[in-house]
Design an enzyme around this catalytic site. Structure first.
Site, PDB file in Angstrom:
ATOM      1  N   HIS A 131       0.859  -1.182   0.000  1.00 59.99           N
ATOM      2  CA  HIS A 131       0.000   0.000   0.000  1.00 59.99           C
ATOM      3  C   HIS A 131       0.896   1.233   0.000  1.00 59.99           C
ATOM      4  CE1 HIS A 131       1.047   0.239   4.184  1.00 59.99           C
ATOM      5  NE2 HIS A 131       0.495  -0.946   4.426  1.00 59.99           N
ATOM      6  N   GLU A 132       0.257   2.377   0.063  1.00 60.37           N
ATOM      7  CA  GLU A 132       0.980   3.643  -0.045  1.00 60.37           C
ATOM      8  C   GLU A 132       2.093   3.765   1.006  1.00 60.37           C
ATOM      9  OE1 GLU A 132       2.031   6.698  -2.003  1.00 60.37           O
ATOM     10  OE2 GLU A 132       0.465   5.415  -2.807  1.00 60.37           O
ATOM     11  N   GLY A 154       8.873   1.258   8.558  1.00 59.44           N
ATOM     12  CA  GLY A 154       7.867   2.289   8.804  1.00 59.44           C
ATOM     13  C   GLY A 154       7.646   2.502  10.297  1.00 59.44           C
ATOM     14  N   GLN A 155       7.526   3.752  10.677  1.00 58.82           N
ATOM     15  CA  GLN A 155       7.285   4.125  12.075  1.00 58.82           C
ATOM     16  C   GLN A 155       5.937   3.599  12.586  1.00 58.82           C
ATOM     17  OE1 GLN A 155       9.000   5.441  14.479  1.00 58.82           O
ATOM     18  NE2 GLN A 155       7.288   5.829  15.895  1.00 58.82           N
ATOM     19  N   HIS A 183       4.061   1.303   2.160  1.00 61.94           N
ATOM     20  CA  HIS A 183       5.243   0.606   1.620  1.00 61.94           C
ATOM     21  C   HIS A 183       5.854   1.417   0.482  1.00 61.94           C
ATOM     22  CE1 HIS A 183       2.695  -2.954   2.940  1.00 61.94           C
ATOM     23  NE2 HIS A 183       3.808  -3.139   3.623  1.00 61.94           N
ATOM     24  N   ARG A 237      -3.968  -4.714   6.727  1.00 58.79           N
ATOM     25  CA  ARG A 237      -5.157  -5.275   7.390  1.00 58.79           C
ATOM     26  C   ARG A 237      -6.410  -4.434   7.145  1.00 58.79           C
ATOM     27  NH1 ARG A 237      -3.129  -8.954  11.498  1.00 58.79           N
ATOM     28  NH2 ARG A 237      -0.885  -8.793  11.365  1.00 58.79           N
ATOM     29  N   GLN A 246       8.286  -2.630  16.510  1.00 60.04           N
ATOM     30  CA  GLN A 246       9.148  -3.371  15.578  1.00 60.04           C
ATOM     31  C   GLN A 246      10.416  -2.557  15.267  1.00 60.04           C
ATOM     32  OE1 GLN A 246       7.739  -5.827  12.145  1.00 60.04           O
ATOM     33  NE2 GLN A 246       8.269  -4.024  10.958  1.00 60.04           N
ATOM     34  N   SER A 259      -2.443   0.203   6.435  1.00 59.36           N
ATOM     35  CA  SER A 259      -2.082  -1.135   6.888  1.00 59.36           C
ATOM     36  C   SER A 259      -2.695  -2.133   5.917  1.00 59.36           C
ATOM     37  CB  SER A 259      -2.645  -1.391   8.285  1.00 59.36           C
ATOM     38  OG  SER A 259      -2.651  -2.774   8.567  1.00 59.36           O
TER      39      SER A 259
HETATM   40  O1  PAF Z   1       6.592  -5.054   8.946  1.00 58.15           O
HETATM   41  C1  PAF Z   1       6.498  -6.104   8.281  1.00 58.15           C
HETATM   42  O2  PAF Z   1       5.843  -6.159   7.243  1.00 58.15           O
HETATM   43  C2  PAF Z   1       7.201  -7.367   8.763  1.00 58.15           C
HETATM   44  O3  PAF Z   1       7.172  -7.443  10.151  1.00 58.15           O
HETATM   45  C3  PAF Z   1       8.646  -7.494   8.233  1.00 58.15           C
HETATM   46  C4  PAF Z   1       9.529  -6.391   8.739  1.00 58.15           C
HETATM   47  C5  PAF Z   1       8.619  -7.490   6.714  1.00 58.15           C
HETATM   48  C6  PAF Z   1       9.239  -8.831   8.690  1.00 58.15           C
HETATM   49  O4  PAF Z   1       8.495  -9.913   8.239  1.00 58.15           O
END
Ligand code: PAF
Length: 284
Positions: A35-36, A150-151, A38, A190, A156, A188
């Site tokens: 999505h936008e 991404g923040q 990424h 999702r 993560q 997201s």
């Molecule tokens: O943020 C994500 O999409 C995942 O956690 C990642 C960093 C690609 C690891 O699978």
């Protein structure tokens, strides 16, 4: 035309050839269904680097729920086209057996609050161990100079930053801002599972963040008061939070007063989907 590679040997060969030619290699790790958010990472990588590898791999070890893994949306053909349009030069889309072959036995475990609190409390620390393991592997497989995250997934980002420091991994990290829909919902993969009223109720998360931000700008420094304002704003949309917490942005340690680097983390179930969001609280 973007090349899709499926094996470690092939991606390494291509990356090594590019590096020998003096090219800087960026990696954008994804689980696909781009999505936008990424695409903003890929565009940033394309600005900084000569070659951009986008990995598309739905990593089974970071899912604590088989149903969530099965329901995770996938559309590789579209992902390749979108990645190319944003400036990717290579898509690395390995099958599960390439990443976790028979006999695979290693897990990268980070101990302590950064994997045990918040998402780690809800999903178990194994979620972040799964992320840490696959990210370590992606860095080893692709060997990028720089990697983009991404923040939106704040915890993560903290985990990956810790991992790179602790294991002396020779990769530079760039954390990019959250990209939002026009109405404020954080992008997201999702979100496609939000149907009917749930799409509107999903705005509870950004409502909570906005209310907290407004309170801090108005001079509130007591964390409990800020968390309560955010919770009320979420409940006003009919969404009870899984958590609302103001923490130190680097360590995720709880705070009592708003500090220089305060981050507010929110999470909630909205219909069938679990959503997370966060914002830096700025006192100015
Ligand atoms: O943020 C994500 O999409 C995942 O956690 C990642 C960093 C690609 C690891 O699978």
């Amino acid at each position: 035309v973007v090349q899709v590679t499926r094996t470690v040997a092939e991606v390494r060969e291509r990356v090594h050839a590019a590096r020998r030619a003096g090219r800087r290699i960026g990696l954008v790790p994804t689980m696909g269904f781009l999505h936008e958010g990424h695409l903003s990472l890929i565009r940033r990588a394309a600005t900084d680097c000569d070659d951009v590898v986008v990995s598309v791999f739905v990593n089974p070890t970071q899912f604590n729920d088989a149903a969530d893994l099965a329901a995770y949306p996938r559309d590789e053909e579209n992902d390749v086209a979108l990645a190319a349009s944003a400036g990717a030069t290579m898509v690395f889309a390995p099958p599960v057996e390439e990443v976790y072959p028979a006999g695979f036995a290693t897990t990268v475990e980070l101990r302590g609050p950064i994997t045990e609190t918040f998402e780690g409390a809800v999903r178990g620390p194994e979620h972040f161990w799964g992320v840490a393991t696959v990210v370590t592997k992606l860095f080893g497989m692709v060997q990028p100079d720089v990697a983009y995250f991404g923040q939106k997934d704040a915890q993560q980002c903290v985990v990956v930053t810790r991992l790179v420091t602790d294991l002396d991994l020779p990769v530079e990290l760039v954390i990019c801002p959250t990209v939002r829909e026009p109405d404020g919902l954080a992008m997201s993969s999702r979100n496609v599972r939000l149907r009917g009223d749930d799409r509107d109720r999903a705005l509870a998360l950004v409502d909570g963040l906005d209310a907290a931000d407004a309170a801090v700008r108005a001079g509130e420094t007591d964390v409990a008061a800020v968390e309560s304002v955010a919770t009320k704003a979420m409940l006003a949309r009919g969404v009870g939070p899984d958590y609302v917490a103001v923490v130190d942005a680097t360590t995720l340690a709880p705070l009592e007063r708003i500090a220089e680097r305060s981050l507010i983390l929110v999470a909630a179930h909205v219909g069938p989907v679990r959503l997370i969001d966060n914002a830096v609280l700025d006192r100015s």
